[in-house]
Design a protein around this motif. Sequence first.
Motif, PDB file in Angstrom:
ATOM      1  N   ASN A 206       0.846  -1.192   0.000  1.00 41.31           N
ATOM      2  CA  ASN A 206       0.000   0.000   0.000  1.00 41.31           C
ATOM      3  C   ASN A 206       0.883   1.245   0.000  1.00 41.31           C
ATOM      4  N   LEU A 207       0.716   2.120  -0.989  1.00 41.70           N
ATOM      5  CA  LEU A 207       1.445   3.378  -1.100  1.00 41.70           C
ATOM      6  C   LEU A 207       0.452   4.517  -1.002  1.00 41.70           C
ATOM      7  N   GLU A 208       0.808   5.577  -0.232  1.00 38.00           N
ATOM      8  CA  GLU A 208      -0.198   6.601   0.039  1.00 38.00           C
ATOM      9  C   GLU A 208       0.426   7.973   0.269  1.00 38.00           C
ATOM     10  N   LEU A 209      -0.241   8.994  -0.272  1.00 36.73           N
ATOM     11  CA  LEU A 209       0.026  10.399   0.028  1.00 36.73           C
ATOM     12  C   LEU A 209      -1.191  10.937   0.765  1.00 36.73           C
ATOM     13  N   LYS A 210      -0.959  11.667   1.845  1.00 32.70           N
ATOM     14  CA  LYS A 210      -2.081  12.093   2.672  1.00 32.70           C
ATOM     15  C   LYS A 210      -1.906  13.548   3.085  1.00 32.70           C
ATOM     16  N   THR A 244      -2.056  22.658  16.338  1.00 30.03           N
ATOM     17  CA  THR A 244      -3.401  22.262  15.920  1.00 30.03           C
ATOM     18  C   THR A 244      -3.810  22.931  14.616  1.00 30.03           C
ATOM     19  N   ASN A 245      -3.002  23.894  14.150  1.00 33.56           N
ATOM     20  CA  ASN A 245      -3.348  24.657  12.948  1.00 33.56           C
ATOM     21  C   ASN A 245      -2.341  24.468  11.827  1.00 33.56           C
ATOM     22  N   VAL A 246      -1.614  23.362  11.841  1.00 31.10           N
ATOM     23  CA  VAL A 246      -0.643  23.121  10.784  1.00 31.10           C
ATOM     24  C   VAL A 246      -1.255  22.276   9.676  1.00 31.10           C
ATOM     25  N   ASN A 247      -0.625  22.339   8.512  1.00 30.28           N
ATOM     26  CA  ASN A 247      -0.951  21.442   7.412  1.00 30.28           C
ATOM     27  C   ASN A 247      -0.010  20.244   7.495  1.00 30.28           C
ATOM     28  N   LEU A 248      -0.549  19.050   7.449  1.00 24.69           N
ATOM     29  CA  LEU A 248       0.255  17.831   7.550  1.00 24.69           C
ATOM     30  C   LEU A 248       0.287  17.125   6.197  1.00 24.69           C
ATOM     31  N   PHE A 249       1.498  16.935   5.684  1.00 24.20           N
ATOM     32  CA  PHE A 249       1.699  16.212   4.434  1.00 24.20           C
ATOM     33  C   PHE A 249       2.430  14.916   4.758  1.00 24.20           C
ATOM     34  N   ASN A 250       1.789  13.796   4.461  1.00 30.09           N
ATOM     35  CA  ASN A 250       2.275  12.490   4.893  1.00 30.09           C
ATOM     36  C   ASN A 250       2.549  11.601   3.680  1.00 30.09           C
ATOM     37  N   ILE A 251       3.726  10.980   3.680  1.00 32.85           N
ATOM     38  CA  ILE A 251       4.083   9.982   2.671  1.00 32.85           C
ATOM     39  C   ILE A 251       4.375   8.690   3.408  1.00 32.85           C
ATOM     40  N   ASN A 252       3.684   7.601   3.070  1.00 33.13           N
ATOM     41  CA  ASN A 252       3.980   6.340   3.745  1.00 33.13           C
ATOM     42  C   ASN A 252       3.819   5.138   2.820  1.00 33.13           C
ATOM     43  N   ALA A 253       4.418   4.053   3.220  1.00 29.35           N
ATOM     44  CA  ALA A 253       4.328   2.782   2.515  1.00 29.35           C
ATOM     45  C   ALA A 253       4.064   1.696   3.537  1.00 29.35           C
ATOM     46  N   GLY A 254       3.232   0.716   3.157  1.00 27.73           N
ATOM     47  CA  GLY A 254       2.892  -0.330   4.105  1.00 27.73           C
ATOM     48  C   GLY A 254       2.638  -1.667   3.470  1.00 27.73           C
ATOM     49  N   LEU A 255       2.642  -2.671   4.308  1.00 30.21           N
ATOM     50  CA  LEU A 255       2.330  -4.020   3.902  1.00 30.21           C
ATOM     51  C   LEU A 255       0.821  -4.219   3.897  1.00 30.21           C
ATOM     52  N   LEU A 256       0.297  -4.862   2.866  1.00 32.62           N
ATOM     53  CA  LEU A 256      -1.120  -5.142   2.756  1.00 32.62           C
ATOM     54  C   LEU A 256      -1.370  -6.632   2.974  1.00 32.62           C
TER      55      LEU A 256
END
Length: 259
Positions: A206-210, A244-256
């Motif tokens: 699983n690859l994801e940008l959030k 509490t007022n920040v923008n969060l940019f997340n890049i992650n990879a996981g096992l499915l």
Amino acid sequence: SNIVTKSVKPSKKVENKGLIKLIPSFGVVNLVNKNLDIESKIQASLNLETLISNRFSIGLGFSYMNVEMTDIGSNQVGMIGGGNYFNNFYNYYSPTYGQGYNQLYNNFYGQNYYDQYGQGGRQIKFKNFTVEINSKFFLLTNKRIRPYLGLGVNYNRGILNYEDNNYSGYQWNSYQLGGESYHSSFIGMQASVGTEVEFSKHIGLNLELKYGRGLTSELNGQSAQSFLYNPDQERLERLGAELTNVNLFNINAGLLVKF
């Protein structure tokens, strides 16, 4: 007699309905707004999802984020005429913003402070625990590669403190640093784009940008009962409100893992 037969098409089945998926993943998070630009040291999450149709899934997720940062707000950035001066970030977040900070706290954040902690100031640790409810819409079905769009809401609990959090450090004018911490929580949202890559019937990637952001201000903020309420304690409180007022940019990879 002639017997007339009529072909009946089999009903279309939703092959994957009820499928359970477990997704452990790791990544990094960038926290950004006009005053902050920091990156997580580690971010780990665990999601449990189920397909309610071939295109939609819902899930429950848990994640942990660890951030280490230098308290640049109290950083001694230079010397003017033999005296200290401080950057605009601290002037905005100082306990006496707009009330003559230099007169009241210049000596607190003076040379003895930097002799103790260095020119970068004290190091801050931020830990965040998140529980989220998420949903995904799959753009392709019955494929080995399944891109998706996601939405979710989450509850966050954050803890801020200094790395040198004991009582044997810097003292000035009855202030003794140590024991400062701040706990707060908030409700947030997230939007994601990603893809599942199937290697076999039960294993995949699983690859994801959030992207995430808080929906509420602080909830249940709690300050530590440190030795004496001091400027560094208040700085943690103001930083907690800022996070509490920040923008969060997340890049992650996981096992499915599919069941």
